[in-house]
Write a protein that holds these residues in place. Structure first.
Motif, PDB file in Angstrom:
ATOM      1  N   VAL A 172       0.871  -1.168   0.000  1.00  0.00           N
ATOM      2  CA  VAL A 172       0.000   0.000   0.000  1.00  0.00           C
ATOM      3  C   VAL A 172       0.914   1.225   0.000  1.00  0.00           C
ATOM      4  O   VAL A 172       1.570   1.527   0.989  1.00  0.00           O
ATOM      5  CB  VAL A 172      -0.935   0.009   1.223  1.00  0.00           C
ATOM      6  N   MET A 173       0.964   1.895  -1.133  1.00  0.00           N
ATOM      7  CA  MET A 173       1.911   2.988  -1.343  1.00  0.00           C
ATOM      8  C   MET A 173       1.153   4.308  -1.428  1.00  0.00           C
ATOM      9  O   MET A 173       0.332   4.511  -2.324  1.00  0.00           O
ATOM     10  CB  MET A 173       2.704   2.744  -2.631  1.00  0.00           C
ATOM     11  N   ARG A 174       1.407   5.167  -0.465  1.00  0.00           N
ATOM     12  CA  ARG A 174       0.777   6.478  -0.463  1.00  0.00           C
ATOM     13  C   ARG A 174       1.353   7.354  -1.569  1.00  0.00           C
ATOM     14  O   ARG A 174       2.547   7.312  -1.868  1.00  0.00           O
ATOM     15  CB  ARG A 174       0.967   7.169   0.887  1.00  0.00           C
ATOM     16  N   LEU A 175       0.471   8.176  -2.150  1.00  0.00           N
ATOM     17  CA  LEU A 175       0.861   9.130  -3.184  1.00  0.00           C
ATOM     18  C   LEU A 175       1.001  10.505  -2.544  1.00  0.00           C
ATOM     19  O   LEU A 175       0.483  10.740  -1.442  1.00  0.00           O
ATOM     20  CB  LEU A 175      -0.180   9.119  -4.306  1.00  0.00           C
ATOM     21  N   PRO A 176       1.690  11.445  -3.195  1.00  0.00           N
ATOM     22  CA  PRO A 176       1.988  12.726  -2.540  1.00  0.00           C
ATOM     23  C   PRO A 176       0.774  13.464  -1.996  1.00  0.00           C
ATOM     24  O   PRO A 176       0.827  14.058  -0.922  1.00  0.00           O
ATOM     25  CB  PRO A 176       2.691  13.520  -3.645  1.00  0.00           C
ATOM     26  N   GLY A 177      -0.350  13.441  -2.699  1.00  0.00           N
ATOM     27  CA  GLY A 177      -1.547  14.097  -2.187  1.00  0.00           C
ATOM     28  C   GLY A 177      -1.461  15.610  -2.190  1.00  0.00           C
ATOM     29  O   GLY A 177      -0.506  16.217  -2.698  1.00  0.00           O
ATOM     30  N   THR A 178      -2.460  16.228  -1.584  1.00  0.00           N
ATOM     31  CA  THR A 178      -2.552  17.681  -1.527  1.00  0.00           C
ATOM     32  C   THR A 178      -2.246  18.167  -0.112  1.00  0.00           C
ATOM     33  O   THR A 178      -2.314  17.388   0.848  1.00  0.00           O
ATOM     34  CB  THR A 178      -3.971  18.144  -1.905  1.00  0.00           C
ATOM     35  N   PRO A 179      -1.917  19.463   0.043  1.00  0.00           N
ATOM     36  CA  PRO A 179      -1.724  19.984   1.409  1.00  0.00           C
ATOM     37  C   PRO A 179      -2.931  19.730   2.301  1.00  0.00           C
ATOM     38  O   PRO A 179      -2.785  19.410   3.489  1.00  0.00           O
ATOM     39  CB  PRO A 179      -1.499  21.480   1.176  1.00  0.00           C
ATOM     40  N   ARG A 180      -4.116  19.818   1.741  1.00  0.00           N
ATOM     41  CA  ARG A 180      -5.326  19.584   2.524  1.00  0.00           C
ATOM     42  C   ARG A 180      -5.390  18.132   3.007  1.00  0.00           C
ATOM     43  O   ARG A 180      -5.816  17.855   4.139  1.00  0.00           O
ATOM     44  CB  ARG A 180      -6.554  19.924   1.680  1.00  0.00           C
ATOM     45  N   GLN A 181      -4.974  17.204   2.164  1.00  0.00           N
ATOM     46  CA  GLN A 181      -4.978  15.798   2.567  1.00  0.00           C
ATOM     47  C   GLN A 181      -3.919  15.512   3.624  1.00  0.00           C
ATOM     48  O   GLN A 181      -4.146  14.713   4.544  1.00  0.00           O
ATOM     49  CB  GLN A 181      -4.784  14.900   1.346  1.00  0.00           C
ATOM     50  N   HIS A 182      -2.760  16.146   3.521  1.00  0.00           N
ATOM     51  CA  HIS A 182      -1.741  15.989   4.556  1.00  0.00           C
ATOM     52  C   HIS A 182      -2.254  16.505   5.898  1.00  0.00           C
ATOM     53  O   HIS A 182      -2.090  15.849   6.937  1.00  0.00           O
ATOM     54  CB  HIS A 182      -0.458  16.723   4.157  1.00  0.00           C
ATOM     55  N   GLU A 183      -2.877  17.672   5.876  1.00  0.00           N
ATOM     56  CA  GLU A 183      -3.431  18.236   7.108  1.00  0.00           C
ATOM     57  C   GLU A 183      -4.531  17.339   7.660  1.00  0.00           C
ATOM     58  O   GLU A 183      -4.607  17.089   8.870  1.00  0.00           O
ATOM     59  CB  GLU A 183      -3.980  19.638   6.835  1.00  0.00           C
ATOM     60  N   GLY A 184      -5.387  16.835   6.774  1.00  0.00           N
ATOM     61  CA  GLY A 184      -6.490  15.991   7.203  1.00  0.00           C
ATOM     62  C   GLY A 184      -6.014  14.675   7.806  1.00  0.00           C
ATOM     63  O   GLY A 184      -6.563  14.211   8.811  1.00  0.00           O
ATOM     64  N   SER A 185      -4.994  14.083   7.207  1.00  0.00           N
ATOM     65  CA  SER A 185      -4.465  12.821   7.714  1.00  0.00           C
ATOM     66  C   SER A 185      -3.949  12.976   9.137  1.00  0.00           C
ATOM     67  O   SER A 185      -4.252  12.152  10.019  1.00  0.00           O
ATOM     68  CB  SER A 185      -3.353  12.321   6.794  1.00  0.00           C
ATOM     69  N   LEU A 186      -3.172  14.028   9.382  1.00  0.00           N
ATOM     70  CA  LEU A 186      -2.657  14.267  10.728  1.00  0.00           C
ATOM     71  C   LEU A 186      -3.787  14.589  11.694  1.00  0.00           C
ATOM     72  O   LEU A 186      -3.806  14.102  12.834  1.00  0.00           O
ATOM     73  CB  LEU A 186      -1.639  15.415  10.699  1.00  0.00           C
ATOM     74  N   ARG A 187      -4.752  15.358  11.241  1.00  0.00           N
ATOM     75  CA  ARG A 187      -5.871  15.736  12.113  1.00  0.00           C
ATOM     76  C   ARG A 187      -6.665  14.507  12.550  1.00  0.00           C
ATOM     77  O   ARG A 187      -7.010  14.369  13.725  1.00  0.00           O
ATOM     78  CB  ARG A 187      -6.786  16.721  11.382  1.00  0.00           C
ATOM     79  N   ILE A 188      -6.931  13.590  11.615  1.00  0.00           N
ATOM     80  CA  ILE A 188      -7.709  12.392  11.947  1.00  0.00           C
ATOM     81  C   ILE A 188      -6.935  11.494  12.889  1.00  0.00           C
ATOM     82  O   ILE A 188      -7.492  10.929  13.847  1.00  0.00           O
ATOM     83  CB  ILE A 188      -8.115  11.642  10.665  1.00  0.00           C
ATOM     84  N   ARG A 189      -5.625  11.339  12.660  1.00  0.00           N
ATOM     85  CA  ARG A 189      -4.831  10.509  13.570  1.00  0.00           C
ATOM     86  C   ARG A 189      -4.825  11.109  14.971  1.00  0.00           C
ATOM     87  O   ARG A 189      -4.901  10.381  15.972  1.00  0.00           O
ATOM     88  CB  ARG A 189      -3.394  10.365  13.045  1.00  0.00           C
ATOM     89  N   ALA A 190      -4.748  12.430  15.049  1.00  0.00           N
ATOM     90  CA  ALA A 190      -4.774  13.086  16.358  1.00  0.00           C
ATOM     91  C   ALA A 190      -6.140  12.936  17.018  1.00  0.00           C
ATOM     92  O   ALA A 190      -6.237  12.715  18.234  1.00  0.00           O
ATOM     93  CB  ALA A 190      -4.406  14.563  16.203  1.00  0.00           C
TER      94      ALA A 190
END
Length: 512
Positions: A172-190
């Motif tokens: 399962v290889m993550r792709l670079p994504g958007t700044p919004r997706q990076h922020e969202g990923s960290l927010r959900i994990r938190a």
């Protein structure tokens, strides 16, 4: 990163600023090896400080950290090293002899000395025979570079291997994504761990697993204290909570089981009043275990549901679960769930079907490395599935009533029967076999094997285990081996595993 962060690992104590400097030096080192964004570095380490350094170093370069399970035998590890296209391999010294023969020629090897606490726990010896020419020692190599100063590239996190029906794991290889997706990923994990700035936490599971890996990344961003435990030990964890005034933990249900099995007097002797939030996931948790841990630790024990592909999907608090026992919770904000029938039609509340998820901007996009067709096959109209089955109630709470059809989840670890079957059927004394999950009071599920002996064979249960132990990681070796005259197969050859599983689950009074 919290400027006051302190990390404890065994008897070692490292300040966050030093960890960051070490990581930045390593980033320069990897760049000197020619690594570019989208490349990969394989990491086969037990829980240790260099693992955290690698997370930060590779993250700032946009390089995938390929997490290799340190239990793997040579063939298992070698497949991942080849398939991932790793440009370097970082390995603990005592693990090197187990995998040396499977390392692709020319791969840059960096060796991390095995820490004393791991030597003591695992009987490991920090000796490395027959290292390949050009191999490097981690700390001297890292410290030979100046810290990286270039702006960091958005992290693509860890490349985690999962599997399906083919017997070979897929990345399962993550792709670079958007700044919004990076922020969202960290927010959900938190959100899942109810993390906050200044929290104190412990890494209690192996960092090659998705849950501890993600929890550690959140901790590196927010915590003021992180205790890295070399492995889970129930009594040691209680001592750690009390000594370091731990506030947040991420766990799997088998850990809760082992904590509850400690003598009552021992459990009550430790002060756990500092705990603010404990989140568990990774496998189903028995209701009696969930209630018992809430009774002990209070209504701070929450649960998540997700997958390697989708990431975190739902969350349920202790209070919500007590009102709706068995629920996996509601989707995180921005995530949506559909329950579909076999024709892809959306089902109404309380109707059971396959679970499809759209995480929106809450996770980075992904693909399966070398298998884009399979990636497309799991998606319908922007929603993906991992094959789990369940239903939504009228209020949108998810209930997972079945799991991937063949996968066994034992102690939060995904075990894929096809891989074990392929190894077992190669035994000349085995004519046929099938591997499946049976109920286990501690681990949730245990691996079982149904074996048909070859004509004239008298292979025993112990010999089946011995054969497999030499070919797959120890936790994949079946705890139960049954012998059959024939396996129930359909006309096309598929084994009816439900017929093999059903008697065990019925005896346990549980549904499959």
């Amino acid at each position: 990163m919290n400027s006051n962060l302190i990390i404890h690992c065994g008897e070692r104590r490292l300040e966050g600023a030093q960890l960051r400097e070490n990581a930045d030096r390593a980033a320069t080192g990897f760049a000197s090896l020619g690594l570019q964004p989208g490349d990969a570095v394989a990491v086969m380490l037990r829980n240790d400080l260099p693992y955290l350094e690698l997370m930060l170093a590779l993250g700032r370069l946009g390089v995938h950290l390929v997490a290799v399970n340190w239990h793997f035998q040579a063939e298992e590890a070698g497949f991942i090293l080849r398939d991932s296209g790793a440009k370097a391999f970082v390995v603990h010294a005592d693990l090197w002899p187990n995998v040396a023969d499977a390392v692709p020629p020319g791969l840059q090897v960096l060796v991390v000395p095995t820490p004393v606490e791991i030597e003591a726990l695992y009987g490991a010896r920090d000796t490395v025979p027959a290292l390949p020419p050009g191999s490097l020692s981690w700390a001297p190599w890292r410290d030979g570079f100046e810290p990286a100063t270039a702006p960091p590239v958005p992290s693509v996190g860890s490349m985690l291997y999962t599997s399906g029906t083919t017997g070979r794991p897929k990345a399962v290889m993550r792709l670079p994504g958007t700044p919004r997706q990076h922020e969202g990923s960290l927010r959900i994990r938190a959100m899942a761990s109810q993390a906050r700035a200044g929290m104190r936490t412990a890494v209690v599971g192996p960092l090659y697993h998705a849950g501890p890996n993600a929890a550690a990344r959140v901790a590196l961003e927010l915590a003021e204290e992180i205790v890295v435990l070399p492995r889970f030990d129930a009594e040691q964890l209680l001592c750690t909570i009390e000594r370091h005034r731990i506030t947040h933990l991420s766990m799997v249900p088998v850990m809760l089981v082992r904590l509850l099995k400690l003598p009552e007097a021992l459990r009550r002797a430790h002060d756990v009043s500092s705990l603010e939030n404990v989140t568990h996931g990774g496998s189903p948790c028995a209701p009696e275990v969930r209630r018992a841990i809430i009774d002990w630790w209070g209504p701070i024990v929450n649960e998540t549901y997700g997958s390697t592909e989708a990431g975190l999907v739902t969350f349920v608090t202790a209070a919500q679960w007590l009102e709706r026992p068995g629920t996996a919770g509601r989707p995180f904000p921005g995530t949506s769930i559909r329950i579909l029938d076999d024709e892809g039609r959306e089902l109404p509340p309380n109707a059971v079907g396959e679970i499809y998820v759209n995480t929106g901007d809450n996770a980075l996009p992904f693909t399966y490395r070398h298998n884009e067709a399979q990636r497309r096959a799991i998606e319908r109209d922007g929603y993906i599935t991992n094959g789990d089955v369940g239903h939504l109630d009228a209020e949108g709470y998810l209930y997972v009533t079945d799991r991937k059809r063949d996968m066994v989840i034992s102690g939060g670890v995904n075990i894929y029967p096809a891989e074990i079957e392929h190894a077992l059927v190669a035994n000349p004394e085995v004519a046929d076999c099938a591997v499946f999950g049976v109920p286990d009071s501690e681990y949730g599920e245990a691996v079982a094997a149904a074996v048909v002996r070859a004509p004239g064979s008298r292979i025993t249960e112990a010999e089946v285990r011995e054969w497999l132990r030499a070919r797959v990681a120890g936790y994949k070796v079946p705890r139960l081996v049954e012998f059959h005259d024939a396996l129930p197969r359909e006309g096309m050859g598929k084994v009816f595993k439900n017929r093999l599983r059903a008697p065990h689950w019925e005896r346990a009074g549980r549904s499959i």
